[in-house]
Scaffold this motif. Structure first.
Motif, short mmCIF file in Angstrom:
data_model
loop_
_atom_site.label_atom_id
_atom_site.label_comp_id
_atom_site.label_asym_id
_atom_site.label_seq_id
_atom_site.Cartn_x
_atom_site.Cartn_y
_atom_site.Cartn_z
N MET A 1 1.99 58.52 50.86
CA MET A 1 2.28 58.15 51.78
C MET A 1 3.80 58.89 51.57
SD MET A 1 2.32 54.51 53.88
CE MET A 1 2.63 53.44 51.53
N SER A 2 4.93 58.25 50.80
CA SER A 2 6.39 59.18 51.16
C SER A 2 6.77 60.22 51.22
CB SER A 2 6.74 58.23 49.67
OG SER A 2 6.54 58.71 48.61
N ASP A 3 5.51 60.65 51.48
CA ASP A 3 6.57 62.41 51.47
C ASP A 3 5.46 63.11 52.84
OD1 ASP A 3 3.06 62.05 51.08
OD2 ASP A 3 2.62 64.01 50.30
N ASP A 4 5.44 61.91 54.00
CA ASP A 4 4.78 62.09 54.71
C ASP A 4 5.69 62.51 55.95
OD1 ASP A 4 3.82 61.73 58.01
OD2 ASP A 4 2.29 61.55 57.01
N PRO A 5 6.40 62.60 56.66
CA PRO A 5 7.54 63.26 57.40
C PRO A 5 7.61 62.34 58.38
CG PRO A 5 6.76 65.29 57.41
CD PRO A 5 5.70 64.06 56.57
N PHE A 6 6.42 61.36 59.27
CA PHE A 6 6.44 60.55 59.88
C PHE A 6 6.51 59.51 59.38
CE2 PHE A 6 4.03 57.70 62.12
CZ PHE A 6 4.81 56.68 63.47
N ILE A 7 5.69 59.32 58.44
CA ILE A 7 6.36 57.66 57.85
C ILE A 7 8.17 57.62 56.96
CG2 ILE A 7 5.70 56.28 56.15
CD1 ILE A 7 2.93 56.83 58.67
N LYS A 8 8.02 58.70 57.16
CA LYS A 8 9.61 58.70 56.56
C LYS A 8 10.22 58.41 57.45
CE LYS A 8 9.42 61.99 52.54
NZ LYS A 8 10.58 63.32 51.89
N SER A 9 10.12 58.79 58.93
CA SER A 9 11.14 58.47 59.56
C SER A 9 10.80 56.87 60.54
CB SER A 9 10.87 59.61 61.26
OG SER A 9 10.75 60.67 60.62
N LEU A 10 9.26 56.47 60.25
CA LEU A 10 9.34 55.49 61.01
C LEU A 10 10.00 54.37 60.04
CD1 LEU A 10 7.95 53.18 62.71
CD2 LEU A 10 5.90 54.11 61.60
N LEU A 11 9.44 54.45 58.81
CA LEU A 11 10.22 53.53 57.45
C LEU A 11 11.73 52.95 57.00
CD1 LEU A 11 7.71 53.83 54.55
CD2 LEU A 11 8.33 52.49 55.86
N THR A 12 12.52 54.63 57.51
CA THR A 12 13.83 54.92 58.35
C THR A 12 13.99 54.00 59.04
OG1 THR A 12 13.73 57.21 57.07
CG2 THR A 12 15.95 56.63 58.58
N LEU A 13 13.68 54.21 60.63
CA LEU A 13 14.03 52.99 61.60
C LEU A 13 13.76 51.68 61.20
CD1 LEU A 13 12.35 55.57 64.30
CD2 LEU A 13 15.34 55.18 63.67
N ILE A 14 12.35 51.39 60.48
CA ILE A 14 12.12 50.08 59.95
C ILE A 14 13.40 49.47 59.21
CG2 ILE A 14 10.78 48.33 59.10
CD1 ILE A 14 8.66 50.16 59.85
N ARG A 15 13.40 50.03 58.29
CA ARG A 15 15.31 49.35 57.62
C ARG A 15 16.21 49.11 58.60
NH1 ARG A 15 12.63 48.24 52.95
NH2 ARG A 15 10.88 49.08 51.94
N ALA A 16 16.90 50.44 59.24
CA ALA A 16 17.98 50.40 60.06
C ALA A 16 17.72 49.16 60.69
CB ALA A 16 17.57 51.01 60.67
N GLN A 17 16.64 48.88 60.88
CA GLN A 17 16.89 47.56 61.74
C GLN A 17 17.04 45.88 61.05
OE1 GLN A 17 15.79 47.45 65.50
NE2 GLN A 17 15.87 49.68 65.04
N ASP A 18 17.26 46.04 59.84
CA ASP A 18 17.19 45.27 59.28
C ASP A 18 19.04 44.75 58.45
OD1 ASP A 18 16.96 43.23 57.12
OD2 ASP A 18 16.06 44.75 55.06
N SER A 19 19.50 43.92 59.78
CA SER A 19 20.32 44.00 59.69
C SER A 19 20.96 42.64 58.47
CB SER A 19 21.01 43.59 60.32
OG SER A 19 20.78 42.15 61.80
N SER A 20 19.96 42.22 57.93
CA SER A 20 20.57 40.63 56.58
C SER A 20 19.72 41.38 55.73
CB SER A 20 19.56 39.50 57.60
OG SER A 20 18.22 39.89 57.46
N GLY A 21 18.94 41.85 55.26
CA GLY A 21 18.58 43.05 54.17
C GLY A 21 17.15 41.84 53.46
N ALA A 22 16.67 41.06 54.40
CA ALA A 22 14.91 39.90 54.66
C ALA A 22 14.78 41.66 53.83
CB ALA A 22 15.05 39.74 55.53
#
Length: 144
Positions: A1-22
């Motif tokens: 899963m982690s080598d899928d370019p789309f999934i990598k992009s989605l996870l990057t964007l999700i993690r970028a939304q985590d301003s509090s580190g939760a």
């Protein structure tokens, strides 16, 4: 899963939304879980209903990840435009320059989700490939 370019992009964007580190300790699977809605779960959701803000946020993240992947694939920045009626239907456009590269009609957004991560990625990959083909066909409009 982690080598899928789309999934990598989605996870990057999700993690970028985590301003509090939760979400720092959450696995990729846990972060993607809200995007998975099985057929059984869909049946339990009423036909009529307004999408809640979390669902709209997931739709935006999904298409933003597609836009991110389009930019990685083509070098053209894709910008999302989402117009959703409060009852859960609407339209998502992704544009590059003056070119519309994705035109998705959305309905039943209160039921937004995919059977599994693979089907989510497959659909996104198809959209990305179609957008890249449109950009290749009309590069001067995409660059405008």
């Amino acid at each position: 899963m982690s080598d899928d370019p789309f999934i990598k992009s989605l996870l990057t964007l999700i993690r970028a939304q985590d301003s509090s580190g939760a979400w720092e300790t959450m696995s990729d699977e846990e972060l993607l879980a809200p995007f998975i809605v099985t057929k059984e779960q869909r049946r339990e959701i009423p036909i009529m209903g307004d999408p809640d803000p979390d669902i709209l946020w997931r739709v935006e993240l999904y298409y933003n990840a597609i836009a991110f992947a389009i930019e990685k694939a083509t070098g053209c920045a894709a910008s999302p435009i989402m117009k959703i009626h409060h009852e859960g239907w609407g339209r998502m456009l992704l544009t590059c320059g003056k070119l519309v590269v994705v035109n998705s009609y959305l309905r039943d957004l209160h039921r937004f989700g995919f059977d599994d991560v693979a089907s989510m990625s497959t659909k996104a990959t198809k959209i990305i490939a179609e957008a890249a083909a449109v950009i290749a066909k009309f590069p001067e409009v995409a660059a405008a």
